[in-house]
Design a protein around this motif. Sequence first.
Motif, short mmCIF file in Angstrom:
data_model
loop_
_atom_site.label_atom_id
_atom_site.label_comp_id
_atom_site.label_asym_id
_atom_site.label_seq_id
_atom_site.Cartn_x
_atom_site.Cartn_y
_atom_site.Cartn_z
N GLN A 97 0.82 -1.21 0.00
CA GLN A 97 0.00 0.00 0.00
C GLN A 97 0.85 1.26 0.00
O GLN A 97 0.55 2.22 -0.71
N SER A 98 1.93 1.28 0.73
CA SER A 98 2.76 2.48 0.81
C SER A 98 3.39 2.84 -0.54
O SER A 98 3.71 4.00 -0.79
N LEU A 99 3.54 1.86 -1.42
CA LEU A 99 4.15 2.11 -2.73
C LEU A 99 3.14 2.58 -3.78
O LEU A 99 3.55 3.12 -4.81
N VAL A 100 1.86 2.35 -3.54
CA VAL A 100 0.85 2.72 -4.54
C VAL A 100 -0.11 3.80 -4.07
O VAL A 100 -0.88 4.33 -4.86
N LYS A 101 -0.04 4.15 -2.79
CA LYS A 101 -1.07 5.04 -2.22
C LYS A 101 -1.15 6.41 -2.89
O LYS A 101 -2.22 7.00 -2.94
N ASN A 102 -0.06 6.92 -3.44
CA ASN A 102 -0.08 8.24 -4.05
C ASN A 102 -0.26 8.22 -5.57
O ASN A 102 -0.16 9.27 -6.21
N LEU A 103 -0.53 7.07 -6.13
CA LEU A 103 -0.77 7.00 -7.57
C LEU A 103 -2.14 7.60 -7.90
O LEU A 103 -3.07 7.51 -7.09
N PRO A 104 -2.28 8.19 -9.08
CA PRO A 104 -3.52 8.90 -9.42
C PRO A 104 -4.63 7.99 -9.95
O PRO A 104 -5.28 8.29 -10.96
N TYR A 105 -4.85 6.87 -9.28
CA TYR A 105 -5.86 5.91 -9.73
C TYR A 105 -6.82 5.60 -8.59
O TYR A 105 -6.50 5.81 -7.41
N LYS A 106 -7.95 4.99 -8.93
CA LYS A 106 -8.87 4.52 -7.90
C LYS A 106 -8.28 3.30 -7.21
O LYS A 106 -7.33 2.68 -7.71
N GLU A 107 -8.84 2.96 -6.08
CA GLU A 107 -8.26 1.91 -5.23
C GLU A 107 -8.17 0.55 -5.92
O GLU A 107 -7.22 -0.19 -5.69
N SER A 108 -9.13 0.20 -6.75
CA SER A 108 -9.07 -1.10 -7.44
C SER A 108 -7.83 -1.19 -8.32
O SER A 108 -7.17 -2.25 -8.36
N ILE A 109 -7.50 -0.13 -9.01
CA ILE A 109 -6.32 -0.13 -9.88
C ILE A 109 -5.05 -0.15 -9.04
O ILE A 109 -4.09 -0.87 -9.34
N LYS A 110 -5.03 0.62 -7.96
CA LYS A 110 -3.87 0.61 -7.07
C LYS A 110 -3.64 -0.80 -6.51
O LYS A 110 -2.51 -1.26 -6.40
N SER A 111 -4.72 -1.47 -6.17
CA SER A 111 -4.61 -2.83 -5.65
C SER A 111 -4.04 -3.78 -6.70
O SER A 111 -3.19 -4.62 -6.41
N TYR A 112 -4.53 -3.65 -7.93
CA TYR A 112 -3.98 -4.46 -9.03
C TYR A 112 -2.49 -4.19 -9.21
O TYR A 112 -1.68 -5.13 -9.31
N LEU A 113 -2.09 -2.93 -9.22
CA LEU A 113 -0.68 -2.58 -9.38
C LEU A 113 0.16 -3.10 -8.21
O LEU A 113 1.29 -3.57 -8.41
N ALA A 114 -0.38 -3.08 -7.00
CA ALA A 114 0.32 -3.62 -5.84
C ALA A 114 0.57 -5.12 -6.02
O ALA A 114 1.64 -5.62 -5.69
#
Length: 188
Positions: A97-114
């Motif tokens: 989470q700390s690596l994706v939290k500031n990305l400009p995407y909604k949470e579902s996309i951040k979760s996929y990227l994580a």
Amino acid sequence: LGHALGSLGYSTQSYHNWEYDYYDRDKTMPTQGFDHYTACGNGLEKMISCEWLPSDTDMIKKTLPLYQTEERFVTYYITMSGHNPYNTYAPMYLKYQSLVKNLPYKESIKSYLASQIEFDRSLEALITGLDEAGILEDTVISFVGDHYPYALSIDEVNEISDYKRDEIVEVNHSNLVIWNSAMENAIE
């Protein structure tokens, strides 16, 4: 792959960090020429945690010593860390989470990227382990996804895609990557 290289004297093994009999892999992996197939439920659970969602990195770190001393080997990994759910309580989202939290995407996309960070870390563990064993330069690594992130909508997929994908053909487009340490760029 198992039959082709096994007939040339390569040891053949396959690992899956989920249920050993999912999609009847306990039956299909031997028919594909893999002499050793280890997954959760037939031995891998003694080496790693097989609770949902298991770590690809843990699987590679624990299994690499099982074959890296072989003169010639082919190893087939079926990974799980990139799988859904893609939400704020998914194990890989929580881990990275700390690596994706500031990305400009909604949470579902951040979760996929994580979840893809975990896969990337597993490749790093594989490459580091092969290098430390002195066999990286004589190893070819290839990988391909077996499906798109179907828990994301086509709009979400297109939000992180470098081109617009349709819902029929292009959403299923995946890269095959082939790499050796002597290459300047991976073949995609």
